[in-house]
Design a protein around this motif. Structure first.
Motif, PDB file in Angstrom:
ATOM      1  N   ALA A   1       6.134  41.437  64.977  1.00  0.00           N
ATOM      2  CA  ALA A   1       5.983  42.544  64.175  1.00  0.00           C
ATOM      3  C   ALA A   1       6.478  43.690  64.841  1.00  0.00           C
ATOM      4  O   ALA A   1       7.040  44.990  64.191  1.00  0.00           O
ATOM      5  N   ASN A   2       6.136  44.092  66.102  1.00  0.00           N
ATOM      6  CA  ASN A   2       6.630  45.169  66.813  1.00  0.00           C
ATOM      7  C   ASN A   2       8.082  45.405  67.092  1.00  0.00           C
ATOM      8  O   ASN A   2       8.494  46.361  67.636  1.00  0.00           O
ATOM      9  N   ALA A   3       8.812  44.284  66.836  1.00  0.00           N
ATOM     10  CA  ALA A   3      10.262  44.577  66.754  1.00  0.00           C
ATOM     11  C   ALA A   3      10.827  44.763  65.360  1.00  0.00           C
ATOM     12  O   ALA A   3      12.277  44.642  65.563  1.00  0.00           O
ATOM     13  N   THR A   4      10.349  44.894  64.384  1.00  0.00           N
ATOM     14  CA  THR A   4      10.742  44.760  63.249  1.00  0.00           C
ATOM     15  C   THR A   4      11.731  45.959  62.806  1.00  0.00           C
ATOM     16  O   THR A   4      12.955  45.787  62.482  1.00  0.00           O
ATOM     17  N   ALA A   5      11.262  47.224  63.260  1.00  0.00           N
ATOM     18  CA  ALA A   5      12.233  48.502  62.759  1.00  0.00           C
ATOM     19  C   ALA A   5      13.578  48.343  63.816  1.00  0.00           C
ATOM     20  O   ALA A   5      14.578  48.569  63.348  1.00  0.00           O
ATOM     21  N   THR A   6      13.386  47.839  64.884  1.00  0.00           N
ATOM     22  CA  THR A   6      14.823  47.674  65.800  1.00  0.00           C
ATOM     23  C   THR A   6      15.478  46.576  65.154  1.00  0.00           C
ATOM     24  O   THR A   6      16.744  46.883  65.162  1.00  0.00           O
ATOM     25  N   ALA A   7      15.045  45.390  64.892  1.00  0.00           N
ATOM     26  CA  ALA A   7      15.856  44.394  64.228  1.00  0.00           C
ATOM     27  C   ALA A   7      16.472  44.995  62.926  1.00  0.00           C
ATOM     28  O   ALA A   7      17.654  44.546  62.762  1.00  0.00           O
ATOM     29  N   ALA A   8      15.613  45.323  62.160  1.00  0.00           N
ATOM     30  CA  ALA A   8      16.214  46.087  60.576  1.00  0.00           C
ATOM     31  C   ALA A   8      17.095  47.020  60.971  1.00  0.00           C
ATOM     32  O   ALA A   8      18.223  46.922  60.199  1.00  0.00           O
ATOM     33  N   ARG A   9      16.941  48.092  61.941  1.00  0.00           N
ATOM     34  CA  ARG A   9      18.202  48.893  62.033  1.00  0.00           C
ATOM     35  C   ARG A   9      19.346  48.229  62.779  1.00  0.00           C
ATOM     36  O   ARG A   9      20.588  48.498  62.392  1.00  0.00           O
ATOM     37  N   TRP A  10      19.404  47.157  63.384  1.00  0.00           N
ATOM     38  CA  TRP A  10      20.560  46.474  63.956  1.00  0.00           C
ATOM     39  C   TRP A  10      21.178  45.695  62.757  1.00  0.00           C
ATOM     40  O   TRP A  10      22.237  45.553  62.475  1.00  0.00           O
ATOM     41  N   ILE A  11      20.389  44.994  61.961  1.00  0.00           N
ATOM     42  CA  ILE A  11      20.865  44.327  60.613  1.00  0.00           C
ATOM     43  C   ILE A  11      21.535  45.145  59.695  1.00  0.00           C
ATOM     44  O   ILE A  11      22.513  44.687  59.053  1.00  0.00           O
ATOM     45  N   ALA A  12      21.040  46.303  59.145  1.00  0.00           N
ATOM     46  CA  ALA A  12      21.375  47.166  58.267  1.00  0.00           C
ATOM     47  C   ALA A  12      23.036  47.442  58.268  1.00  0.00           C
ATOM     48  O   ALA A  12      23.618  47.038  56.964  1.00  0.00           O
ATOM     49  N   PRO A  13      23.595  47.956  58.882  1.00  0.00           N
ATOM     50  CA  PRO A  13      25.003  48.030  58.833  1.00  0.00           C
ATOM     51  C   PRO A  13      25.820  46.959  58.958  1.00  0.00           C
ATOM     52  O   PRO A  13      26.967  47.015  58.685  1.00  0.00           O
ATOM     53  N   ASP A  63       2.045  45.530  44.822  1.00  0.00           N
ATOM     54  CA  ASP A  63       0.892  45.016  44.873  1.00  0.00           C
ATOM     55  C   ASP A  63       0.126  45.328  46.195  1.00  0.00           C
ATOM     56  O   ASP A  63      -0.468  44.655  46.494  1.00  0.00           O
ATOM     57  N   GLY A  64       0.177  46.632  46.514  1.00  0.00           N
ATOM     58  CA  GLY A  64      -0.688  47.069  47.920  1.00  0.00           C
ATOM     59  C   GLY A  64      -0.057  46.712  49.018  1.00  0.00           C
ATOM     60  O   GLY A  64      -0.410  47.133  50.052  1.00  0.00           O
ATOM     61  N   THR A  65       1.057  46.195  49.123  1.00  0.00           N
ATOM     62  CA  THR A  65       1.796  46.120  50.437  1.00  0.00           C
ATOM     63  C   THR A  65       2.305  47.479  51.137  1.00  0.00           C
ATOM     64  O   THR A  65       3.148  48.112  50.188  1.00  0.00           O
ATOM     65  N   PRO A  66       1.793  47.899  52.315  1.00  0.00           N
ATOM     66  CA  PRO A  66       2.086  49.213  52.509  1.00  0.00           C
ATOM     67  C   PRO A  66       3.456  49.804  52.838  1.00  0.00           C
ATOM     68  O   PRO A  66       4.364  48.889  52.944  1.00  0.00           O
ATOM     69  N   CYS A 120       5.539  43.541  57.197  1.00  0.00           N
ATOM     70  CA  CYS A 120       6.722  43.942  57.681  1.00  0.00           C
ATOM     71  C   CYS A 120       7.794  44.315  56.459  1.00  0.00           C
ATOM     72  O   CYS A 120       8.798  45.136  56.911  1.00  0.00           O
ATOM     73  N   GLU A 121       7.655  43.904  55.427  1.00  0.00           N
ATOM     74  CA  GLU A 121       8.784  44.243  54.433  1.00  0.00           C
ATOM     75  C   GLU A 121       8.971  45.637  54.279  1.00  0.00           C
ATOM     76  O   GLU A 121      10.158  45.882  54.047  1.00  0.00           O
ATOM     77  N   PRO A 122       8.051  46.512  54.179  1.00  0.00           N
ATOM     78  CA  PRO A 122       8.481  47.854  54.030  1.00  0.00           C
ATOM     79  C   PRO A 122       9.042  48.526  55.078  1.00  0.00           C
ATOM     80  O   PRO A 122      10.355  49.173  54.761  1.00  0.00           O
ATOM     81  N   GLU A 123       9.107  48.015  56.396  1.00  0.00           N
ATOM     82  CA  GLU A 123      10.085  48.540  57.432  1.00  0.00           C
ATOM     83  C   GLU A 123      11.485  48.019  57.072  1.00  0.00           C
ATOM     84  O   GLU A 123      12.225  48.752  57.385  1.00  0.00           O
ATOM     85  N   ILE A 124      11.410  46.783  56.562  1.00  0.00           N
ATOM     86  CA  ILE A 124      12.794  46.193  56.296  1.00  0.00           C
ATOM     87  C   ILE A 124      13.563  46.764  55.196  1.00  0.00           C
ATOM     88  O   ILE A 124      14.713  47.258  55.359  1.00  0.00           O
TER      89      ILE A 124
END
Length: 395
Positions: free
Chosen positions: A81-93, A370-373, A109-113
């Motif tokens: 979970a603590n690597a989600t933002a880094t991974a999502a930034r790498w995946i996005a482009p 449904d409440g996922t932050p 983790c879905e909201p960060e993705i």
């Protein structure tokens, strides 16, 4: 028709899923920042070691992030979970316009993705399997658990059905419109697992010694879920209804007994959190998992003193300021229950109303479904995904 999957994070969860997808004929690429893991998979294949000692290997393509040049389409994200933002930034482009990212992770983790790739290209999932990466290229597998997939809006259309059909190469994957309910139940159990990881005992032993702590932690998390409008779901032998504030004590007692009995049938008796602390001696993903829970609680005027205490002890263990000991769960129990440590079931408190509703860490996040932050915890440092590696299942 065979799929074409990129598994980002080729440790216990990602590696297990990749192994079975490849074995079923799907083209699979593992992307992992651990050069030793990538080298081992390239040289010897990915090996699953069963509880009976038998092994089976499959050939899977593996690369480090810097070696990936082509666009990504069907991505299974299995980093901590603590690597989600880094991974999502790498995946996005790199993600194709018609591609998607499935979160095979612990926590919310879905909201960060979605913030990185868009909600339309984000798929929610709950995964609970027992596995450890025991050496580069070798995963100790404890057998099937549970895997549930759904869209963020609660539907299960053709995309989800295709993903589920492919993931059934692993085991009992299903589609469900309430993935959030499973994720919050995993968080309820995960708080107990994190408390257990402060000692050297198996999870079942900790629960049996400290049933009051177990119930109180689960009820704190479920109180926040209820405030978010989430209906909790049961999984494996964990019964969500047994931890309701008005649950009959006999139901709670029976559920805990049954859950501990089930835990004792599993080859893996301790958590990935314990492994991070005792074996790997590195930070856990616990703060990344429960920071959002505490912030959501604050937004509803709630406090979770037990979860707060667990985070404090985990932090002290990570920093080397506290030894792993049976005294730690006992201290947590006293912090949560005070002098009522014998109050095992009916009287165990859940989250409590704070004196002044609001948040300490800023405004309460928006919801995705449904409440996922929304995105509520800080991004992992650095733009290059050094943390694109899932070492082992965390709970």
């Amino acid at each position: 028709m065979s799929g074409n999957y990129t598994v980002v994070g080729g440790g216990a969860i990602g590696g297990t899923i990749a192994f079975h997808l490849a074995g079923a004929g799907h083209r699979v690429l593992i992307v992992d920042s651990d050069a030793a893991q990538v080298a081992a998979v390239r040289e010897r294949g990915l090996t699953i070691r069963r509880a009976d000692g038998t092994e089976r290997s499959v050939r899977i393509e593996a690369r480090t992030p810097g070696e990936v040049t082509e666009p990504l389409r069907d991505v299974l994200l299995a980093v901590k979970a603590n690597a989600t933002a880094t991974a999502a930034r790498w995946i996005a482009p790199r993600l194709a316009e018609d591609g998607f990212v499935v979160s095979l992770q612990n926590g919310l983790c879905e909201p960060e993705i979605a913030a990185a790739v868009g909600a339309r290209r984000t798929v929610s999932a709950f995964v609970n399997l027992f596995a450890d990466l025991v050496e580069p290229g070798v995963i100790a597998d404890g057998g099937p658990g549970a895997l549930v997939v759904g869209e963020l809006d609660g539907t299960a259309g053709p995309r989800v059905r295709r993903i589920v059909a492919d993931l059934q190469a692993w085991g009992p994957a299903t589609a469900n419109g309430n993935v959030a309910g499973f994720l919050w139940s995993k968080l309820a159990y995960g708080a107990v697992a994190a408390a257990s990881a402060t000692s050297d005992d198996p999870v079942a032993d900790t629960i049996e010694r400290h049933p009051g702590l177990t119930v109180a932690l689960a009820r704190e998390v479920y109180a926040v879920a209820a405030a978010q409008g989430v209906t909790p779901e049961s999984f494996d032998a964990w019964r969500a209804d047994a931890f309701a504030e008005d649950a009959p004590p006999d139901l709670t007692s029976t559920a805990l007994t049954g859950f501990c009995a089930w835990l004792r049938t599993q080859p893996k008796t301790r958590t990935g959190i314990w492994r991070d602390l005792a074996v790997r001696r590195r930070p856990t993903e616990v703060p990344a998992q429960y920071g959002p829970v505490l912030r959501l609680a604050e937004g509803h005027g709630l406090r979770c003193p037990g979860v707060e205490a667990v985070l404090r002890l985990i932090g002290e263990l990570e920093a080397g300021r506290r030894p792993m000991s049976r005294d730690n769960p006992a201290e947590l129990e006293r912090a949560v229950l005070g002098g009522n440590t014998g109050t095992a079931y009916g009287g165990s408190p859940g989250a409590v109303r704070s004196g002044t509703p609001g948040t300490v860490h800023g405004e309460a996040p928006d919801t995705v479904r449904d409440g996922t932050p929304g995105t509520v915890h800080d991004e992992a440092p650095g733009g290059d995904p050094e943390a694109l590696h899932d070492e082992e299942r965390n709970t």
